[in-house]
Design a protein around this motif. Structure first.
Motif, mmCIF file in Angstrom:
data_model
loop_
_atom_site.group_PDB
_atom_site.id
_atom_site.type_symbol
_atom_site.label_atom_id
_atom_site.label_comp_id
_atom_site.label_asym_id
_atom_site.label_seq_id
_atom_site.Cartn_x
_atom_site.Cartn_y
_atom_site.Cartn_z
ATOM 1 N N LEU A 106 0.912 -1.152 -0.057
ATOM 2 C CA LEU A 106 -0.018 -0.042 -0.035
ATOM 3 C C LEU A 106 0.996 1.200 0.038
ATOM 4 O O LEU A 106 0.632 2.171 -0.876
ATOM 5 C CB LEU A 106 -1.013 0.048 1.221
ATOM 6 C CG LEU A 106 -1.737 1.203 1.343
ATOM 7 C CD1 LEU A 106 -2.782 1.137 0.042
ATOM 8 C CD2 LEU A 106 -2.716 1.223 2.567
ATOM 9 N N ASN A 107 1.970 1.048 0.826
ATOM 10 C CA ASN A 107 2.685 2.576 0.766
ATOM 11 C C ASN A 107 3.425 2.712 -0.693
ATOM 12 O O ASN A 107 3.169 3.958 -1.034
ATOM 13 C CB ASN A 107 4.179 2.083 1.713
ATOM 14 C CG ASN A 107 3.609 2.500 3.249
ATOM 15 O OD1 ASN A 107 2.674 2.869 3.505
ATOM 16 N ND2 ASN A 107 4.900 2.305 3.947
ATOM 17 N N ARG A 108 4.096 1.674 -1.354
ATOM 18 C CA ARG A 108 4.427 1.912 -2.621
ATOM 19 C C ARG A 108 3.061 2.349 -3.521
ATOM 20 O O ARG A 108 3.650 3.248 -4.214
ATOM 21 C CB ARG A 108 5.056 0.665 -3.187
ATOM 22 C CG ARG A 108 6.205 0.099 -2.455
ATOM 23 C CD ARG A 108 6.945 -0.967 -3.378
ATOM 24 N NE ARG A 108 6.232 -2.197 -3.410
ATOM 25 C CZ ARG A 108 6.161 -3.192 -2.338
ATOM 26 N NH1 ARG A 108 7.046 -2.985 -1.508
ATOM 27 N NH2 ARG A 108 5.407 -4.185 -2.498
ATOM 28 N N LEU A 109 2.163 1.767 -3.387
ATOM 29 C CA LEU A 109 1.038 2.307 -4.277
ATOM 30 C C LEU A 109 0.759 3.870 -4.134
ATOM 31 O O LEU A 109 0.265 4.651 -5.108
ATOM 32 C CB LEU A 109 -0.112 1.443 -4.115
ATOM 33 C CG LEU A 109 -1.425 1.890 -4.931
ATOM 34 C CD1 LEU A 109 -1.217 1.442 -6.504
ATOM 35 C CD2 LEU A 109 -2.561 1.340 -4.405
ATOM 36 N N LEU A 110 0.525 4.180 -3.010
ATOM 37 C CA LEU A 110 0.190 5.612 -2.647
ATOM 38 C C LEU A 110 1.461 6.481 -2.999
ATOM 39 O O LEU A 110 1.105 7.742 -3.380
ATOM 40 C CB LEU A 110 -0.118 5.692 -0.993
ATOM 41 C CG LEU A 110 -1.292 4.876 -0.483
ATOM 42 C CD1 LEU A 110 -1.447 4.915 1.048
ATOM 43 C CD2 LEU A 110 -2.693 5.447 -0.990
ATOM 44 N N TRP A 128 -3.782 7.835 8.606
ATOM 45 C CA TRP A 128 -2.713 7.312 9.008
ATOM 46 C C TRP A 128 -1.792 6.739 7.950
ATOM 47 O O TRP A 128 -0.626 6.677 7.963
ATOM 48 C CB TRP A 128 -3.029 6.205 10.246
ATOM 49 C CG TRP A 128 -1.859 5.875 11.150
ATOM 50 C CD1 TRP A 128 -1.149 6.193 12.263
ATOM 51 C CD2 TRP A 128 -0.874 4.700 10.646
ATOM 52 N NE1 TRP A 128 -0.346 5.475 12.389
ATOM 53 C CE2 TRP A 128 -0.118 4.635 11.731
ATOM 54 C CE3 TRP A 128 -1.143 3.527 9.643
ATOM 55 C CZ2 TRP A 128 0.954 3.498 11.585
ATOM 56 C CZ3 TRP A 128 -0.073 2.605 9.583
ATOM 57 C CH2 TRP A 128 0.638 2.639 10.521
ATOM 58 N N PHE A 129 -2.657 5.983 6.966
ATOM 59 C CA PHE A 129 -1.717 5.272 6.071
ATOM 60 C C PHE A 129 -1.086 6.292 5.235
ATOM 61 O O PHE A 129 0.050 5.987 4.548
ATOM 62 C CB PHE A 129 -2.634 4.174 5.226
ATOM 63 C CG PHE A 129 -3.231 3.075 6.305
ATOM 64 C CD1 PHE A 129 -2.387 2.026 6.388
ATOM 65 C CD2 PHE A 129 -3.926 3.237 7.148
ATOM 66 C CE1 PHE A 129 -2.770 1.145 7.429
ATOM 67 C CE2 PHE A 129 -4.656 2.219 7.795
ATOM 68 C CZ PHE A 129 -3.964 1.356 8.144
ATOM 69 N N LEU A 130 -1.748 7.475 4.815
ATOM 70 C CA LEU A 130 -1.010 8.423 3.951
ATOM 71 C C LEU A 130 0.156 9.096 4.638
ATOM 72 O O LEU A 130 1.072 9.223 4.219
ATOM 73 C CB LEU A 130 -2.042 9.446 3.715
ATOM 74 C CG LEU A 130 -3.386 9.057 2.902
ATOM 75 C CD1 LEU A 130 -4.286 10.379 2.764
ATOM 76 C CD2 LEU A 130 -3.116 8.482 1.749
ATOM 77 N N GLY A 131 -0.204 9.201 6.055
ATOM 78 C CA GLY A 131 1.087 9.726 6.847
ATOM 79 C C GLY A 131 2.143 8.712 6.945
ATOM 80 O O GLY A 131 3.376 9.201 6.773
ATOM 81 N N GLN A 132 1.937 7.528 7.079
ATOM 82 C CA GLN A 132 2.846 6.385 7.256
ATOM 83 C C GLN A 132 3.751 6.425 5.840
ATOM 84 O O GLN A 132 4.710 5.953 5.913
ATOM 85 C CB GLN A 132 2.218 5.051 7.544
ATOM 86 C CG GLN A 132 3.113 4.015 8.187
ATOM 87 C CD GLN A 132 4.262 3.555 7.468
ATOM 88 O OE1 GLN A 132 3.588 3.120 6.340
ATOM 89 N NE2 GLN A 132 5.278 2.997 7.875
ATOM 90 N N ALA A 133 3.052 6.708 4.806
ATOM 91 C CA ALA A 133 3.953 6.726 3.429
ATOM 92 C C ALA A 133 4.482 7.895 3.218
ATOM 93 O O ALA A 133 4.953 7.968 2.291
ATOM 94 C CB ALA A 133 2.530 6.443 2.322
#
Length: 327
Positions: A106-110, A128-133
């Motif tokens: 998901l990180n790579r995709l974002l 949170w997932f946007l921030g984590q990326a």
């Protein structure tokens, strides 16, 4: 107000806007209410402007995903098949029990999506997932209060707010289902214009939209007594109350109520009530198969001819000429 009803949507669009595409990435225990608020808003937009938006759902590996309510959703595809060039917006759908752990794929995709210039959104704890990326640095954002501290720790360069939703340039984040609704509305407005947004509000949030339909140019901020009167009017369209009755119900004199309307809404109570009933009549004509007589009675007019006379005077054409949208 005459230019703000659904009949005028096509007239207000000078150029044909392009089709927009949204992808929803469903994480384990995602908030079903937040997801459906966003999805329903886009589907309703398509009822008013055919094929304005398309949506696709994804899961990490294409597997079914259990929502926070226990309902299982079968996505359209997996992340590996997501073609970034086919989308304008990617939405990460989280929930109260969605685990906050890094997801490499998901990180790579974002990150790739950000490089391609896609708008990125997060619902509930999706931010949170946007921030984590690493994609919220320098952005304002919203997240559910339960996860606000976690996001602030993960994305130290972002400004984590307590708002229900935030749109900051190409980052859209919502902390709740209602936030997801208004976030999606605002995104639609940037692409398709205010008229479509107001049309959606007339269907999905018609109680609040009534104030705007009566006077769309007015930024309505009513005091509690006036709002109470207006709410009474809303609840009594079929059998309109007399002004003295309204004043008694809110513990004010007739003169005080008239002054409230003049100072805050720039009109009289009688005029406001009439406009409220007429515009509700238009909504019923546009979105139902009721006869003109049935609509007239539902909006407190003594006869179809009385309703038609008032309608024609207000809109410039009779109710028989009203567009029956979506029917």
């Amino acid at each position: 107000m005459k230019g703000k009803n659904l009949r005028y949507l096509s007239e207000q669009q000078k150029a044909e806007p392009r089709h927009a595409r949204a992808g929803f990435i469903l994480l384990t225990h995602f908030s079903l209410p937040a997801f459906t608020q966003a999805l329903d808003t886009l589907v309703t937009a398509n009822l008013l402007e055919a094929e304005a938006f398309s949506t696709t759902t994804f899961s990490l590996g294409g597997e079914e995903v259990a929502s926070d309510l226990g309902l299982v959703i079968r996505p359209d595809a997996d992340l590996a098949s997501l073609d970034l060039s086919a989308f304008d917006l990617l939405v990460v759908c989280g929930g109260l029990r969605t685990p906050l752990r890094p997801l490499a794929e998901l990180n790579r995709l974002l990150q790739d999506a950000a490089r391609h210039g896609l708008a990125l959104a997060g619902l509930w704890n999706g931010a949170w997932f946007l921030g984590q990326a690493g994609l919220l640095g320098g952005y304002r954002c919203a997240i559910h209060p339960e996860h606000r501290a976690a996001l602030a720790e993960t994305a130290k360069a972002s400004q984590v707010t307590s708002e229900s939703y935030v749109i900051d340039r190409d980052r859209l984040t919502a902390a709740s289902p209602s936030g997801a609704f208004y976030l999606t509305l605002e995104w639609i407005g940037t692409l398709r214009g205010r008229a479509l947004v107001e049309g959606i509000e007339d269907i999905l949030a018609f109680e609040a939209s009534r104030y705007r339909r009566v006077n769309p140019t007015l930024n309505v901020k009513m005091t509690a007594p006036l709002r109470e009167v207006v709410n009474l009017m809303d609840a009594n369209l079929e059998e309109p109350l007399e002004l003295d009755q309204l004043a008694d119900y809110v513990g004010r004199s007739r003169r005080q109520v008239e002054r409230l309307f003049k100072e805050q809404l720039g009109t009289t109570p009688q005029r406001y009530y009439l406009e409220l009933r007429i515009t509700e009549g238009r909504r019923l004509l546009q979105h139902s198969e009721l006869t003109i007589l049935d609509v007239a009675i539902a909006c407190g007019f003594v006869s179809a001819s009385h309703f038609s006379k008032r309608y024609t005077a207000y809109f410039g054409y009779p109710p028989s000429k009203e567009a029956r949208l979506g029917l």
